[in-house]
Design a protein around this motif. Structure first.
Motif, PDB file in Angstrom:
ATOM      1  N   MET A 118      11.246   6.621  -0.349  1.00  0.00           N
ATOM      2  CA  MET A 118      10.702   5.269  -0.370  1.00  0.00           C
ATOM      3  C   MET A 118       9.750   5.136  -1.546  1.00  0.00           C
ATOM      4  O   MET A 118       8.976   6.054  -1.835  1.00  0.00           O
ATOM      5  N   GLU A 119       9.794   3.997  -2.218  1.00  0.00           N
ATOM      6  CA  GLU A 119       9.012   3.794  -3.431  1.00  0.00           C
ATOM      7  C   GLU A 119       7.518   3.967  -3.186  1.00  0.00           C
ATOM      8  O   GLU A 119       6.786   4.436  -4.056  1.00  0.00           O
ATOM      9  N   ASN A 120       7.044   3.562  -2.009  1.00  0.00           N
ATOM     10  CA  ASN A 120       5.602   3.623  -1.759  1.00  0.00           C
ATOM     11  C   ASN A 120       5.158   4.909  -1.065  1.00  0.00           C
ATOM     12  O   ASN A 120       4.007   5.010  -0.643  1.00  0.00           O
ATOM     13  N   CYS A 121       6.025   5.888  -0.974  1.00  0.00           N
ATOM     14  CA  CYS A 121       5.657   7.179  -0.391  1.00  0.00           C
ATOM     15  C   CYS A 121       5.670   8.229  -1.494  1.00  0.00           C
ATOM     16  O   CYS A 121       6.674   8.397  -2.197  1.00  0.00           O
ATOM     17  N   GLY A 122       4.551   8.910  -1.672  1.00  0.00           N
ATOM     18  CA  GLY A 122       4.470   9.881  -2.758  1.00  0.00           C
ATOM     19  C   GLY A 122       3.504  11.004  -2.449  1.00  0.00           C
ATOM     20  O   GLY A 122       3.163  11.267  -1.291  1.00  0.00           O
ATOM     21  N   THR A 123       3.044  11.660  -3.500  1.00  0.00           N
ATOM     22  CA  THR A 123       2.182  12.822  -3.364  1.00  0.00           C
ATOM     23  C   THR A 123       0.859  12.616  -4.096  1.00  0.00           C
ATOM     24  O   THR A 123       0.737  11.757  -4.965  1.00  0.00           O
ATOM     25  N   LEU A 124      -0.115  13.443  -3.734  1.00  0.00           N
ATOM     26  CA  LEU A 124      -1.391  13.525  -4.437  1.00  0.00           C
ATOM     27  C   LEU A 124      -1.638  15.003  -4.735  1.00  0.00           C
ATOM     28  O   LEU A 124      -2.332  15.688  -3.981  1.00  0.00           O
ATOM     29  N   PRO A 125      -1.071  15.530  -5.808  1.00  0.00           N
ATOM     30  CA  PRO A 125      -1.268  16.941  -6.133  1.00  0.00           C
ATOM     31  C   PRO A 125      -2.741  17.258  -6.375  1.00  0.00           C
ATOM     32  O   PRO A 125      -3.429  16.557  -7.118  1.00  0.00           O
ATOM     33  N   VAL A 133      10.388  16.857   1.408  1.00  0.00           N
ATOM     34  CA  VAL A 133      10.036  15.758   2.311  1.00  0.00           C
ATOM     35  C   VAL A 133      10.129  14.433   1.564  1.00  0.00           C
ATOM     36  O   VAL A 133      10.707  13.457   2.064  1.00  0.00           O
ATOM     37  N   MET A 134       9.569  14.376   0.359  1.00  0.00           N
ATOM     38  CA  MET A 134       9.592  13.142  -0.432  1.00  0.00           C
ATOM     39  C   MET A 134      11.021  12.700  -0.739  1.00  0.00           C
ATOM     40  O   MET A 134      11.359  11.512  -0.671  1.00  0.00           O
ATOM     41  N   GLU A 135      11.856  13.673  -1.051  1.00  0.00           N
ATOM     42  CA  GLU A 135      13.247  13.362  -1.371  1.00  0.00           C
ATOM     43  C   GLU A 135      13.959  12.738  -0.175  1.00  0.00           C
ATOM     44  O   GLU A 135      14.747  11.799  -0.319  1.00  0.00           O
ATOM     45  N   GLN A 136      13.656  13.242   1.021  1.00  0.00           N
ATOM     46  CA  GLN A 136      14.302  12.701   2.216  1.00  0.00           C
ATOM     47  C   GLN A 136      13.729  11.344   2.621  1.00  0.00           C
ATOM     48  O   GLN A 136      14.471  10.459   3.054  1.00  0.00           O
ATOM     49  N   VAL A 137      12.429  11.164   2.496  1.00  0.00           N
ATOM     50  CA  VAL A 137      11.837   9.861   2.814  1.00  0.00           C
ATOM     51  C   VAL A 137      12.376   8.813   1.851  1.00  0.00           C
ATOM     52  O   VAL A 137      12.764   7.711   2.249  1.00  0.00           O
ATOM     53  N   VAL A 171       0.843  -1.201   0.000  1.00  0.00           N
ATOM     54  CA  VAL A 171       0.000   0.000   0.000  1.00  0.00           C
ATOM     55  C   VAL A 171       0.874   1.246   0.000  1.00  0.00           C
ATOM     56  O   VAL A 171       1.889   1.298   0.702  1.00  0.00           O
ATOM     57  N   GLY A 172       0.480   2.238  -0.765  1.00  0.00           N
ATOM     58  CA  GLY A 172       1.211   3.490  -0.815  1.00  0.00           C
ATOM     59  C   GLY A 172       0.720   4.489   0.212  1.00  0.00           C
ATOM     60  O   GLY A 172      -0.444   4.460   0.641  1.00  0.00           O
ATOM     61  N   ILE A 173       1.617   5.373   0.640  1.00  0.00           N
ATOM     62  CA  ILE A 173       1.287   6.485   1.536  1.00  0.00           C
ATOM     63  C   ILE A 173       1.500   7.760   0.732  1.00  0.00           C
ATOM     64  O   ILE A 173       2.625   8.087   0.361  1.00  0.00           O
ATOM     65  N   ILE A 174       0.416   8.448   0.436  1.00  0.00           N
ATOM     66  CA  ILE A 174       0.539   9.624  -0.429  1.00  0.00           C
ATOM     67  C   ILE A 174       0.015  10.864   0.295  1.00  0.00           C
ATOM     68  O   ILE A 174      -1.019  10.832   0.958  1.00  0.00           O
ATOM     69  N   VAL A 175       0.755  11.945   0.159  1.00  0.00           N
ATOM     70  CA  VAL A 175       0.465  13.199   0.870  1.00  0.00           C
ATOM     71  C   VAL A 175      -0.146  14.202  -0.098  1.00  0.00           C
ATOM     72  O   VAL A 175       0.421  14.489  -1.147  1.00  0.00           O
ATOM     73  N   GLU A 176      -1.289  14.733   0.285  1.00  0.00           N
ATOM     74  CA  GLU A 176      -1.938  15.795  -0.478  1.00  0.00           C
ATOM     75  C   GLU A 176      -1.428  17.143  -0.002  1.00  0.00           C
ATOM     76  O   GLU A 176      -1.093  17.307   1.176  1.00  0.00           O
ATOM     77  N   MET A 178       5.478  18.723  -7.316  1.00  0.00           N
ATOM     78  CA  MET A 178       4.992  17.489  -6.699  1.00  0.00           C
ATOM     79  C   MET A 178       4.881  16.318  -7.666  1.00  0.00           C
ATOM     80  O   MET A 178       4.905  15.162  -7.252  1.00  0.00           O
ATOM     81  N   MET A 179       4.745  16.597  -8.954  1.00  0.00           N
ATOM     82  CA  MET A 179       4.454  15.539  -9.918  1.00  0.00           C
ATOM     83  C   MET A 179       5.504  14.426  -9.993  1.00  0.00           C
ATOM     84  O   MET A 179       5.134  13.262 -10.228  1.00  0.00           O
ATOM     85  N   PRO A 180       6.801  14.683  -9.797  1.00  0.00           N
ATOM     86  CA  PRO A 180       7.749  13.563  -9.850  1.00  0.00           C
ATOM     87  C   PRO A 180       7.475  12.480  -8.818  1.00  0.00           C
ATOM     88  O   PRO A 180       7.950  11.344  -8.962  1.00  0.00           O
ATOM     89  N   TYR A 181       6.695  12.803  -7.785  1.00  0.00           N
ATOM     90  CA  TYR A 181       6.410  11.857  -6.701  1.00  0.00           C
ATOM     91  C   TYR A 181       4.933  11.439  -6.689  1.00  0.00           C
ATOM     92  O   TYR A 181       4.500  10.732  -5.788  1.00  0.00           O
ATOM     93  N   ALA A 182       4.170  11.855  -7.694  1.00  0.00           N
ATOM     94  CA  ALA A 182       2.722  11.676  -7.676  1.00  0.00           C
ATOM     95  C   ALA A 182       2.313  10.227  -7.935  1.00  0.00           C
ATOM     96  O   ALA A 182       2.787   9.587  -8.876  1.00  0.00           O
TER      97      ALA A 182
END
Length: 309
Positions: free
Chosen positions: A206-213, A200-204, A180-185, A237-241
């Protein structure tokens, strides 16, 4: 918590020998609804929150409404509409059965009210992380690729970033075992700052941690009077979406959103190589919820076809 996270989770009995892959994300590109779009369309449950709160629509009937009334075969849930059933396997099975019968994909769960994952107080942050565990388990049971979380916290920019990295890393480590992914809006505070959230994404990392723009105006409001550039923020944000939220409020006579340049937005999304789900999320007052949903879906289809050619 840092180096002790894995051992802590083992002691709680949450970790198993599961895969770290995210099959839900992989299947997100299975259908573009016959419109030759570079993305798929889903329906965010919040678009019908007035009907749901008024009891005119039930949570279990939401997937059928998406499919039969709007021609949308993928749904994004809001946790408050089944918060009391999150650990009820018979209820979750009924959700699965209905979606299977309808051939509707369950995409993600938007989680609110479980605590800020970037609060500075270690005890409160750890409690917030653990509060999300049940939603990860529910997402796996439903076949959702991710849960959407909030990186709320008060402190300096650097302090809050450090706390967000810690909270999201621990939760993402837990969720990876469930696929399951953990995505931050971008959802207020520092999270509405695209550069901060990308950091934040760059420091975390992790493949399953991303964003929801999210395209919305309030989604880029860091504080009163401090609004981040939405186009810059989405691009950051899109590179991690792992998903995109197509917020809408009002439309002109040609069907375009009055306050958001959808052509510009979808070009940003396309240029990032995104091919997953874009969720319809109408939040306006000029039209009924149902009219707004159809207007937003039609807008996505119209602009998507224009820039796909």
């Amino acid at each position: 918590m840092g180096s002790n996270r894995k051992e802590f989770l083992k002691q709680l009995g949450y970790l198993s020998a599961g895969s770290l892959l995210l099959p839900g994300m992989a299947k997100a590109n299975s259908s573009n609804m016959g419109n030759d779009l570079f993305f798929d369309i889903s329906l965010a449950q919040w678009s019908l929150h007035k009907e749901l709160f008024a009891g005119k629509l039930t949570h279990l009937d939401f997937p059928a409404t998406a499919k039969n009334d709007f021609g949308i075969d993928a749904v994004e849930y809001v946790n408050r509409f089944f918060a009391d059933k999150v650990q009820d396997k018979s209820y979750l099975n009924e959700m699965n059965n209905r979606c299977r019968d309808l051939d509707v994909n369950q995409v993600l769960i938007m989680v609110d009210g479980e605590g800020g994952l970037a609060v500075l107080d270690d005890k409160k942050r750890n409690e917030a992380v653990k509060n999300h565990f049940k939603w990860v388990e529910a997402a796996e049971h439903l076949g959702c690729h991710s849960i959407r979380v909030n990186a709320y916290g008060e402190g300096t920019r650097e302090e809050t970033m450090d706390a967000a990295v810690d909270g999201l890393s621990w939760l993402s480590e837990f969720a990876s075992d469930y696929g399951v992914g953990i995505i931050v809006e971008n959802h207020g505070g520092y999270s509405s700052d695209g550069k901060w959230l990308a950091g934040v994404m760059e420091q975390v990392s992790m493949e399953n941690c991303g964003t929801l723009p999210d395209f919305g105006t309030s989604n880029f409001t860091i504080s009163e009077g401090n609004v981040y550039d939405r186009y810059k923020g989405v691009k950051e944000m899109m590179p991690y979406a792992k998903g995109v939220s197509a917020k809408s409020y009002a439309f002109n006579e040609d069907g375009y959103e009055k306050s958001i340049d959808y052509t510009r937005m979808l070009n940003i999304v396309k240029n990032a190589g995104f091919t997953g789900y874009i969720g319809v999320e109408y939040e306006g007052n000029e039209l009924s919820e149902r009219e707004g949903i159809m207007k937003t879906k039609n807008l996505l289809t119209m602009v998507g076809q224009e820039i796909t050619k």
